[in-house]
Write a protein that holds these residues in place. Structure first.
Motif, mmCIF file in Angstrom:
data_model
loop_
_atom_site.group_PDB
_atom_site.id
_atom_site.type_symbol
_atom_site.label_atom_id
_atom_site.label_comp_id
_atom_site.label_asym_id
_atom_site.label_seq_id
_atom_site.Cartn_x
_atom_site.Cartn_y
_atom_site.Cartn_z
ATOM 1 N N ALA A 34 0.835 -1.208 0.000
ATOM 2 C CA ALA A 34 0.000 0.000 0.000
ATOM 3 C C ALA A 34 0.868 1.256 0.000
ATOM 4 O O ALA A 34 0.407 2.324 0.394
ATOM 5 C CB ALA A 34 -0.919 -0.002 1.220
ATOM 6 N N LEU A 35 2.111 1.133 -0.451
ATOM 7 C CA LEU A 35 3.066 2.245 -0.434
ATOM 8 C C LEU A 35 3.174 2.855 0.962
ATOM 9 O O LEU A 35 3.370 4.050 1.125
ATOM 10 C CB LEU A 35 2.688 3.316 -1.468
ATOM 11 C CG LEU A 35 2.700 2.862 -2.931
ATOM 12 C CD1 LEU A 35 2.342 4.024 -3.850
ATOM 13 C CD2 LEU A 35 4.048 2.270 -3.320
ATOM 14 N N ASN A 36 3.049 1.984 1.971
ATOM 15 C CA ASN A 36 3.179 2.381 3.375
ATOM 16 C C ASN A 36 2.208 3.497 3.764
ATOM 17 O O ASN A 36 2.554 4.393 4.553
ATOM 18 C CB ASN A 36 4.625 2.786 3.677
ATOM 19 C CG ASN A 36 5.589 1.634 3.487
ATOM 20 O OD1 ASN A 36 5.323 0.512 3.918
ATOM 21 N ND2 ASN A 36 6.691 1.882 2.805
ATOM 22 N N ALA A 37 1.002 3.424 3.216
ATOM 23 C CA ALA A 37 -0.049 4.357 3.622
ATOM 24 C C ALA A 37 -0.307 4.199 5.108
ATOM 25 O O ALA A 37 -0.266 3.092 5.658
ATOM 26 C CB ALA A 37 -1.319 4.103 2.826
ATOM 27 N N GLN A 38 -0.577 5.310 5.785
ATOM 28 C CA GLN A 38 -0.720 5.331 7.239
ATOM 29 C C GLN A 38 -2.192 5.355 7.656
ATOM 30 O O GLN A 38 -3.061 5.817 6.922
ATOM 31 C CB GLN A 38 -0.003 6.556 7.803
ATOM 32 C CG GLN A 38 1.480 6.591 7.485
ATOM 33 C CD GLN A 38 2.146 7.869 7.933
ATOM 34 O OE1 GLN A 38 1.852 8.402 9.008
ATOM 35 N NE2 GLN A 38 3.047 8.389 7.114
ATOM 36 N N ARG A 63 12.052 4.641 8.361
ATOM 37 C CA ARG A 63 12.127 4.361 6.933
ATOM 38 C C ARG A 63 10.921 3.548 6.480
ATOM 39 O O ARG A 63 10.125 3.100 7.305
ATOM 40 C CB ARG A 63 13.421 3.642 6.597
ATOM 41 C CG ARG A 63 13.622 2.327 7.294
ATOM 42 C CD ARG A 63 14.998 1.775 6.953
ATOM 43 N NE ARG A 63 15.212 1.921 5.525
ATOM 44 C CZ ARG A 63 16.425 2.052 4.967
ATOM 45 N NH1 ARG A 63 17.502 2.061 5.724
ATOM 46 N NH2 ARG A 63 16.550 2.177 3.667
ATOM 47 N N GLY A 64 10.766 3.390 5.186
ATOM 48 C CA GLY A 64 9.659 2.617 4.644
ATOM 49 C C GLY A 64 10.154 1.408 3.884
ATOM 50 O O GLY A 64 11.187 1.465 3.214
ATOM 51 N N GLU A 65 9.423 0.313 3.968
ATOM 52 C CA GLU A 65 9.753 -0.865 3.183
ATOM 53 C C GLU A 65 9.299 -0.660 1.740
ATOM 54 O O GLU A 65 8.271 -0.033 1.475
ATOM 55 C CB GLU A 65 9.073 -2.108 3.754
ATOM 56 C CG GLU A 65 9.640 -2.584 5.074
ATOM 57 C CD GLU A 65 9.034 -3.896 5.512
ATOM 58 O OE1 GLU A 65 8.387 -4.569 4.667
ATOM 59 O OE2 GLU A 65 9.172 -4.254 6.689
ATOM 60 N N GLY A 66 10.065 -1.205 0.809
ATOM 61 C CA GLY A 66 9.658 -1.147 -0.587
ATOM 62 C C GLY A 66 10.105 0.136 -1.269
ATOM 63 O O GLY A 66 11.071 0.771 -0.876
ATOM 64 N N ARG A 67 9.343 0.545 -2.284
ATOM 65 C CA ARG A 67 9.787 1.632 -3.153
ATOM 66 C C ARG A 67 9.326 3.003 -2.710
ATOM 67 O O ARG A 67 9.645 3.993 -3.376
ATOM 68 C CB ARG A 67 9.308 1.374 -4.591
ATOM 69 C CG ARG A 67 7.795 1.288 -4.747
ATOM 70 C CD ARG A 67 7.439 0.808 -6.160
ATOM 71 N NE ARG A 67 6.015 0.652 -6.355
ATOM 72 C CZ ARG A 67 5.202 1.602 -6.783
ATOM 73 N NH1 ARG A 67 5.697 2.804 -7.055
ATOM 74 N NH2 ARG A 67 3.920 1.371 -6.946
ATOM 75 N N ALA A 68 8.589 3.101 -1.610
ATOM 76 C CA ALA A 68 8.116 4.401 -1.132
ATOM 77 C C ALA A 68 8.327 4.517 0.363
ATOM 78 O O ALA A 68 8.256 3.523 1.093
ATOM 79 C CB ALA A 68 6.643 4.607 -1.464
ATOM 80 N N PHE A 69 8.576 5.734 0.815
ATOM 81 C CA PHE A 69 8.612 6.000 2.252
ATOM 82 C C PHE A 69 7.197 5.899 2.803
ATOM 83 O O PHE A 69 6.912 5.080 3.663
ATOM 84 C CB PHE A 69 9.203 7.390 2.495
ATOM 85 C CG PHE A 69 9.332 7.757 3.943
ATOM 86 C CD1 PHE A 69 10.299 7.172 4.744
ATOM 87 C CD2 PHE A 69 8.494 8.716 4.501
ATOM 88 C CE1 PHE A 69 10.427 7.520 6.085
ATOM 89 C CE2 PHE A 69 8.616 9.076 5.833
ATOM 90 C CZ PHE A 69 9.592 8.474 6.633
ATOM 91 N N SER A 70 6.286 6.726 2.307
ATOM 92 C CA SER A 70 4.874 6.641 2.676
ATOM 93 C C SER A 70 4.059 7.528 1.758
ATOM 94 O O SER A 70 4.372 8.707 1.578
ATOM 95 C CB SER A 70 4.643 7.073 4.127
ATOM 96 O OG SER A 70 3.253 7.127 4.419
ATOM 97 N N ALA A 71 2.994 6.944 1.193
ATOM 98 C CA ALA A 71 2.108 7.679 0.291
ATOM 99 C C ALA A 71 1.062 8.491 1.034
ATOM 100 O O ALA A 71 0.161 9.043 0.408
ATOM 101 C CB ALA A 71 1.434 6.715 -0.678
ATOM 102 N N GLY A 72 1.168 8.579 2.373
ATOM 103 C CA GLY A 72 0.240 9.413 3.136
ATOM 104 C C GLY A 72 -0.847 8.620 3.819
ATOM 105 O O GLY A 72 -0.696 7.433 4.099
#
Length: 267
Positions: A34-38, A63-72
């Protein structure tokens, strides 16, 4: 590596993982699909981690796993009353003022502890850092970014405001005028601009981000703990608006504490 005394179920619900290795802790946003959505559970997990870390931990990497830190913010919470037992935007809007204020203050507590001078905090940011992701990176003392980073404060364009503590550090990092422009336009800020305007400490290729952050944290942990903590606290107080005379007095008091500690053989 060990895990601090945090309920594993809470971490899982919040999409967060934690590793503690001596004086260093690493917090991972762990929903790469989920692009590290919070979610509000993410912020509860972050707050609980801050409360649970021992005094031995002197540096924290986020930090974020995968290709994004966090998409919000997870899109399920936009204009929902409740999702998975947690309040959405519509649900908060229906609360009495005091209750709504308390709910949002609880969310903010997941971020605000990252700026406490007891620890130095580093955001290792790659890919998207949007909205709540941008604010989480801003909550940290330092930001090291990959060359694919895309910072974006999208809240105003969605009809809301950044409310997770991001406005204060953003203005301090880039200045008032640029902060206004970034927030109101919702545009993307890439790696080169982030470094040039003071938003990021440095930018490196994605493949080099881990090594760069490891080297930085090792350097930050090099001073004796007491000297490092006192110096960090002095700088934090200046950043919070301490006037020059008060800063001089704070330096004198901190130095006296250090000298007495060294004389007592306490390091």
């Amino acid at each position: 590596m060990t895990t601090a005394a945090v309920d594993p179920g809470l971490l899982e619900r919040g999409g967060v993982a934690l590793d503690v290795d001596g004086p260093r802790a690493t917090i991972w946003l762990s929903r790469p699909e989920a692009l590290n959505a919070q979610t509000p559970a993410t912020w509860e997990a972050l707050r609980t981690i801050g409360e649970a870390l021992s005094d031995e931990v002197r540096a924290v990497v986020v930090r974020g796993e995968g290709r994004a830190f966090s998409a919000g913010l997870d899109r399920r919470f936009f204009w929902a009353r409740e999702v998975d037992g947690m309040p959405g935007i519509a649900g908060i809007a229906e609360l009495p003022d005091g209750d709504a204020d308390a709910v949002i203050a609880g969310f903010q507590a997941g971020f605000s502890w990252l700026r406490h001078p007891a620890r130095v905090t580093v955001a290792a940011v790659q890919g998207h850092a949007i909205g709540a992701g941008f604010q989480l990176a801003l909550a940290c003392d330092l930001r090291v970014v990959a060359d694919d980073v895309q910072f974006c404060m999208a809240e105003a364009t969605l009809g809301i405001v950044p409310d997770l503590g991001g406005t204060h550090p953003l203005v301090h990092a880039v200045g008032y005028a640029r902060a206004v422009e970034i927030c109101l336009t919702g545009r993307r800020v890439g790696a080169e601009e982030a470094v040039a305007c003071g938003l990021a400490l440095r930018a490196v290729p994605v493949a080099e981000l881990d090594a760069e952050v490891d080297a930085l944290v090792s350097a930050l942990l090099a001073p004796p703990p007491g000297a490092g903590a006192e110096t960090h606290a002095l700088l934090a107080r200046v950043a919070d608006g301490l006037d020059p005379a008060a800063a001089l007095a704070a330096e004198r008091a901190a130095q006296l504490r250090r000298l007495r500690s060294l004389a007592a053989g306490e390091g």
